[in-house]
Write a protein that holds these residues in place. Structure first.
Motif, PDB file in Angstrom:
ATOM      1  N   GLU A   3       0.975  -1.212  -0.088  1.00  0.00           N
ATOM      2  CA  GLU A   3      -0.065   0.057  -0.008  1.00  0.00           C
ATOM      3  C   GLU A   3       0.981   1.282  -0.052  1.00  0.00           C
ATOM      4  O   GLU A   3       0.620   2.167  -0.725  1.00  0.00           O
ATOM      5  CB  GLU A   3      -0.877   0.008   1.071  1.00  0.00           C
ATOM      6  CG  GLU A   3      -1.919  -0.994   0.874  1.00  0.00           C
ATOM      7  CD  GLU A   3      -3.078  -0.765   2.386  1.00  0.00           C
ATOM      8  OE1 GLU A   3      -3.003   0.079   3.007  1.00  0.00           O
ATOM      9  OE2 GLU A   3      -4.147  -1.664   2.136  1.00  0.00           O
ATOM     10  N   GLN A   7       0.775   4.230  -2.814  1.00  0.00           N
ATOM     11  CA  GLN A   7       0.495   5.408  -2.594  1.00  0.00           C
ATOM     12  C   GLN A   7       1.440   6.505  -3.248  1.00  0.00           C
ATOM     13  O   GLN A   7       1.222   7.473  -3.989  1.00  0.00           O
ATOM     14  CB  GLN A   7       0.408   5.757  -1.120  1.00  0.00           C
ATOM     15  CG  GLN A   7      -0.951   5.106  -0.594  1.00  0.00           C
ATOM     16  CD  GLN A   7      -0.882   5.320   0.943  1.00  0.00           C
ATOM     17  OE1 GLN A   7       0.168   5.225   1.778  1.00  0.00           O
ATOM     18  NE2 GLN A   7      -2.311   5.521   1.311  1.00  0.00           N
ATOM     19  N   HIS A   8       2.596   6.038  -3.081  1.00  0.00           N
ATOM     20  CA  HIS A   8       3.854   6.878  -3.699  1.00  0.00           C
ATOM     21  C   HIS A   8       3.504   6.902  -5.189  1.00  0.00           C
ATOM     22  O   HIS A   8       3.932   7.852  -5.985  1.00  0.00           O
ATOM     23  CB  HIS A   8       5.309   6.305  -3.255  1.00  0.00           C
ATOM     24  CG  HIS A   8       5.596   6.593  -1.827  1.00  0.00           C
ATOM     25  ND1 HIS A   8       5.676   8.014  -1.523  1.00  0.00           N
ATOM     26  CD2 HIS A   8       5.970   5.900  -0.953  1.00  0.00           C
ATOM     27  CE1 HIS A   8       5.988   7.844  -0.267  1.00  0.00           C
ATOM     28  NE2 HIS A   8       5.932   6.671   0.270  1.00  0.00           N
ATOM     29  N   ILE A  10       1.042   6.421  -7.007  1.00  0.00           N
ATOM     30  CA  ILE A  10      -0.045   7.309  -7.414  1.00  0.00           C
ATOM     31  C   ILE A  10       0.174   8.712  -7.397  1.00  0.00           C
ATOM     32  O   ILE A  10      -0.172   9.480  -8.050  1.00  0.00           O
ATOM     33  CB  ILE A  10      -1.356   6.915  -6.620  1.00  0.00           C
ATOM     34  CG1 ILE A  10      -1.970   5.438  -6.924  1.00  0.00           C
ATOM     35  CG2 ILE A  10      -2.540   8.020  -6.644  1.00  0.00           C
ATOM     36  CD1 ILE A  10      -3.044   4.907  -5.802  1.00  0.00           C
ATOM     37  N   LYS A  11       0.821   9.053  -6.325  1.00  0.00           N
ATOM     38  CA  LYS A  11       1.252  10.465  -6.086  1.00  0.00           C
ATOM     39  C   LYS A  11       2.346  10.821  -7.430  1.00  0.00           C
ATOM     40  O   LYS A  11       1.938  11.838  -8.081  1.00  0.00           O
ATOM     41  CB  LYS A  11       2.185  10.701  -4.866  1.00  0.00           C
ATOM     42  CG  LYS A  11       2.491  11.987  -4.659  1.00  0.00           C
ATOM     43  CD  LYS A  11       3.001  12.292  -3.006  1.00  0.00           C
ATOM     44  CE  LYS A  11       2.043  11.923  -1.976  1.00  0.00           C
ATOM     45  NZ  LYS A  11       2.647  12.302  -0.950  1.00  0.00           N
ATOM     46  N   SER A  75      -5.876   6.636  -2.055  1.00  0.00           N
ATOM     47  CA  SER A  75      -5.205   7.594  -1.962  1.00  0.00           C
ATOM     48  C   SER A  75      -6.392   8.785  -2.133  1.00  0.00           C
ATOM     49  O   SER A  75      -6.915   9.057  -2.853  1.00  0.00           O
ATOM     50  CB  SER A  75      -4.561   7.629  -3.179  1.00  0.00           C
ATOM     51  OG  SER A  75      -4.012   8.965  -3.473  1.00  0.00           O
ATOM     52  N   THR A  76      -6.025   9.925  -0.789  1.00  0.00           N
ATOM     53  CA  THR A  76      -6.802  10.924  -0.714  1.00  0.00           C
ATOM     54  C   THR A  76      -6.274  12.131  -2.055  1.00  0.00           C
ATOM     55  O   THR A  76      -7.084  12.755  -2.435  1.00  0.00           O
ATOM     56  CB  THR A  76      -6.619  11.797   0.488  1.00  0.00           C
ATOM     57  OG1 THR A  76      -5.325  11.901   0.758  1.00  0.00           O
ATOM     58  CG2 THR A  76      -7.264  10.912   1.590  1.00  0.00           C
ATOM     59  N   GLU A  77      -4.928  11.843  -2.270  1.00  0.00           N
ATOM     60  CA  GLU A  77      -4.535  12.721  -3.410  1.00  0.00           C
ATOM     61  C   GLU A  77      -5.264  12.271  -4.744  1.00  0.00           C
ATOM     62  O   GLU A  77      -5.849  13.216  -5.393  1.00  0.00           O
ATOM     63  CB  GLU A  77      -3.111  12.327  -3.661  1.00  0.00           C
ATOM     64  CG  GLU A  77      -2.131  12.993  -2.811  1.00  0.00           C
ATOM     65  CD  GLU A  77      -1.892  12.218  -1.744  1.00  0.00           C
ATOM     66  OE1 GLU A  77      -2.397  10.810  -1.411  1.00  0.00           O
ATOM     67  OE2 GLU A  77      -0.878  12.638  -0.724  1.00  0.00           O
TER      68      GLU A  77
END
Length: 118
Positions: A3, A7-8, A10-11, A75-77
């Motif tokens: 995860e 997340q990285h 996706i960012k 991911s909130t981003e």
């Protein structure tokens, strides 16, 4: 990919996609034409176009949407990035040196880009 790694990834994808360039995140490719659009593409698991049917294509398109939803929930981003954008999901056939569009779904409507066996 765990995860944190996802997340990285996706960012990083959002930075590249904001510049209108595609970016692969796991099994999906994110892209955008402009600030009002977001495309999520996934490749068919079939080895040939001839073995793909409308039914299997729709099933794979649903799998793309499910996988993307998991990423959105992680991911909130990504949630913020897609908030006011029109989402489009695409199923493609990757033949190694490029890809062919099979179908896209936007606003719950499927558009076929090639004829498939029934």
């Amino acid at each position: 990919m765990d995860e944190i790694e996802l997340q990285h990834r996706i960012k990083n994808a959002l930075i590249i996609v904001a510049e209108n360039n595609p970016f692969k995140v796991g099994d999906l490719i994110f892209s955008s034409k402009n600030e009002m659009h977001f495309n999520v593409s996934g490749s068919t698991m079939k080895n040939s176009i001839e073995s793909l049917t409308h039914e299997t294509a729709i099933k794979e398109l649903d799998e793309i949407k499910t996988l993307f939803l998991k990423m959105v929930n992680l991911s909130t981003e990504l949630q913020s990035f897609i908030k006011n954008r029109k989402l489009e999901y695409s199923l493609i056939f990757d033949y190694g040196m490029g890809s062919l569009g099979i179908c896209t779904e936007s606003d719950g409507k499927v558009k076929w880009h090639m004829e498939l066996n029934r």
